[in-house]
Design an enzyme around this catalytic site. Structure first.
Site, short mmCIF file in Angstrom:
data_model
loop_
_atom_site.label_atom_id
_atom_site.label_comp_id
_atom_site.label_asym_id
_atom_site.label_seq_id
_atom_site.Cartn_x
_atom_site.Cartn_y
_atom_site.Cartn_z
NE ARG A 58 -0.43 1.81 3.48
CZ ARG A 58 0.68 2.26 3.82
NH1 ARG A 58 1.78 1.83 3.95
NH2 ARG A 58 0.68 3.57 3.76
N GLY A 59 0.16 2.43 -0.29
CA GLY A 59 0.96 3.57 -0.32
C GLY A 59 1.10 3.95 -1.62
CB ALA A 60 0.53 6.85 -3.74
NE ARG A 101 -6.27 1.03 -1.92
CZ ARG A 101 -5.60 1.54 -0.86
NH1 ARG A 101 -4.51 1.16 -0.75
NH2 ARG A 101 -6.26 2.44 -0.04
CD GLN A 208 -3.70 2.93 6.76
OE1 GLN A 208 -4.07 3.22 7.85
NE2 GLN A 208 -4.19 2.90 5.62
CG ASP A 249 -3.20 8.17 -1.40
OD1 ASP A 249 -3.24 8.84 -0.40
OD2 ASP A 249 -2.59 7.15 -1.65
CG ASN A 259 -2.40 11.77 2.73
OD1 ASN A 259 -1.86 11.14 1.78
ND2 ASN A 259 -2.31 11.92 3.59
CE LYS A 260 -5.15 5.84 4.14
NZ LYS A 260 -6.11 5.20 3.40
C1 LIG Z 1 3.78 7.80 0.07
S1 LIG Z 1 1.94 8.36 0.11
C2 LIG Z 1 1.26 7.14 0.85
C3 LIG Z 1 -0.43 7.43 1.17
O1 LIG Z 1 -0.89 6.33 0.76
C4 LIG Z 1 -1.77 5.92 1.91
O2 LIG Z 1 -3.08 5.29 1.65
P1 LIG Z 1 -3.16 3.63 1.98
O3 LIG Z 1 -2.54 3.09 2.94
O4 LIG Z 1 -4.64 3.42 1.88
O5 LIG Z 1 -2.29 3.05 0.70
C5 LIG Z 1 -1.96 7.31 2.47
O6 LIG Z 1 -2.98 8.10 2.09
C6 LIG Z 1 -0.51 7.76 2.45
O7 LIG Z 1 -0.38 9.21 2.45
#
Ligand SMILES: CSC[C@H]1O[C@H](OP(=O)(O)O)[C@H](O)[C@@H]1O
Length: 362
Positions: A58-60, A101, A208, A249, A259-260
């Site tokens: 996960r994470g962009a 996603r 997270q 994101d 973002n989250k």
């Molecule tokens: C380096 S940006 C990561 C970004 O992605 C996360 O979302 P997720 O855990 O659902 O993939 C979150 O928005 C982070 O800021």
């Protein structure tokens, strides 16, 4: 310190690894963290799709790297020398992975970048195209490391030794190939003796911040304090925070940033307490085709993520209504600066983001 597969330090592990000879992607299963560091291998399109959807990876930026490796592996399996047959099968796999996603633009960005390799080399033998896809997928990962380090350098100009830094969710090494985006200034600062005091929001519902950010920062020896999401206003009010760094994101053309979920609340509170709020954004996350935050598709996820500790036990009554958006949009006027690998964009973002991207395309 042990290195490699037996290490207990999460910082010793790559977030995503291509095992070309084994036709597999190896990832840290982030749904098992922090309790267990478990490496799993993904081979099929469905395994890759599920790993992205279930946030095992996960994470962009990390999603982009995994998608690049994934579409390369799936392209390898297309047994034909006919370009049209190959390309049609490639597109089908690409669309499938892209459906995992919707919000993080890096997923489609990486897949589109890989598709361009196919199109640009349509007159070459399919076998050669596959090799070029292999090269491009590895370059996406290597570029991610360079970009995050550069974001760290620019972000470091915004803070000073001993500062308190608050972050939300995980935009750390576990969301990228190395350094992270929001954590890049923190890691570089740690290397240079800045000794930041980091406050990590736990980040409900999937935690997270608790499970990942506090875990990796603590493992790296960074001074990190885990707080519940409702504490972010208090630590800012107490003057313990001199800057907020978050990941992203998708950045729209006007600077609105997805973002989250909860990020926009942190930004609003930061504005109230006059704490600079910075979005750390690889230019791959800037989407000029999306005019404003209102045009960003916000992923809605299963109720169980809220009603249960999704990886553990139930926390709310059966059947209760739930509204579980995975992201929110922070309005551009709440953002002090957007830290990219080419420098820091400031209002008006409709102009400054174009200037940043022109540096990339120079
Ligand atoms: C380096 S940006 C990561 C970004 O992605 C996360 O979302 P997720 O855990 O659902 O993939 C979150 O928005 C982070 O800021």
């Amino acid at each position: 310190m042990e290195k490699g597969k037996n290490s207990k330090n999460i910082m010793d592990y790559a977030t995503v690894t291509l095992l070309d000879a084994e036709n597999a992607i190896e990832i840290i299963d982030q749904t098992k963290l922090p309790g267990t560091i478990e490496l799993i291998r993904l081979k099929s399109a469905q395994e890759i799709w599920n790993a992205i959807y279930l946030l095992k990876v996960r994470g962009a930026p990390a999603i982009g790297v995994a998608a690049g490796f994934g579409i390369y592996l799936l392209a390898k399996e297309i047994e034909t020398e006919d370009y049209e047959v190959f390309y049609e099968a490639f597109q089908k796999q690409k669309e499938y992975l892209n459906s995992s996603r919707p919000t993080a633009v890096n997923l489609s960005w990486a897949l589109n970048r890989m598709e361009k390799v196919c199109i640009a080399n349509k007159n070459k033998p399919v076998a050669e195209i596959k090799e070029l896809l292999h090269k491009e997928a590895l370059e996406i990962q290597e570029e991610d490391i360079r970009v995050c380090k550069s974001i760290g350098e620019h972000g470091l100009t915004l803070v000073k030794p001993g500062d308190g830094i608050l972050t939300h969710c995980n935009a750390g090494q576990l969301a990228t190939s190395k350094y992270g985006t929001a954590t890049a200034p923190i890691y570089l600062g740690e290397e240079r003796g800045y000794h930041f005091h980091v406050f990590a929001d736990e980040t409900r519902p999937l935690l997270q911040g608790a499970r990942l950010t506090s875990f990796e920062l603590h493992a790296a020896g960074v001074d990190v304090t885990l707080i519940c999401d409702n504490m972010s206003g208090t630590v800012m009010k107490q003057g313990l925070v001199q800057a907020v760094f978050v990941g992203c994101d998708r950045v729209a053309a006007n600077g609105d940033t997805a973002n989250k979920i909860g990020t926009s609340v942190v930004a609003t509170v930061a504005k109230r307490y006059h704490v600079p709020f910075y979005v750390c954004a690889p230019t791959s996350t800037i989407d000029l085709n999306t005019a404003t935050g209102d045009d960003i598709c916000i992923e809605e996820r299963p109720a169980e993520e809220v009603t249960e500790m999704w990886y553990q036990e139930r926390m709310a009554p059966e059947g209760v209504k739930v509204y579980n958006l995975a992201f929110d949009v922070t309005d551009h006027d709440l953002i002090s600066g957007i830290v990219t690998e080419y420098g820091i964009a400031r209002e008006p973002y409709t102009e400054s983001l174009k200037e940043i991207l022109s540096k990339r395309n120079a």
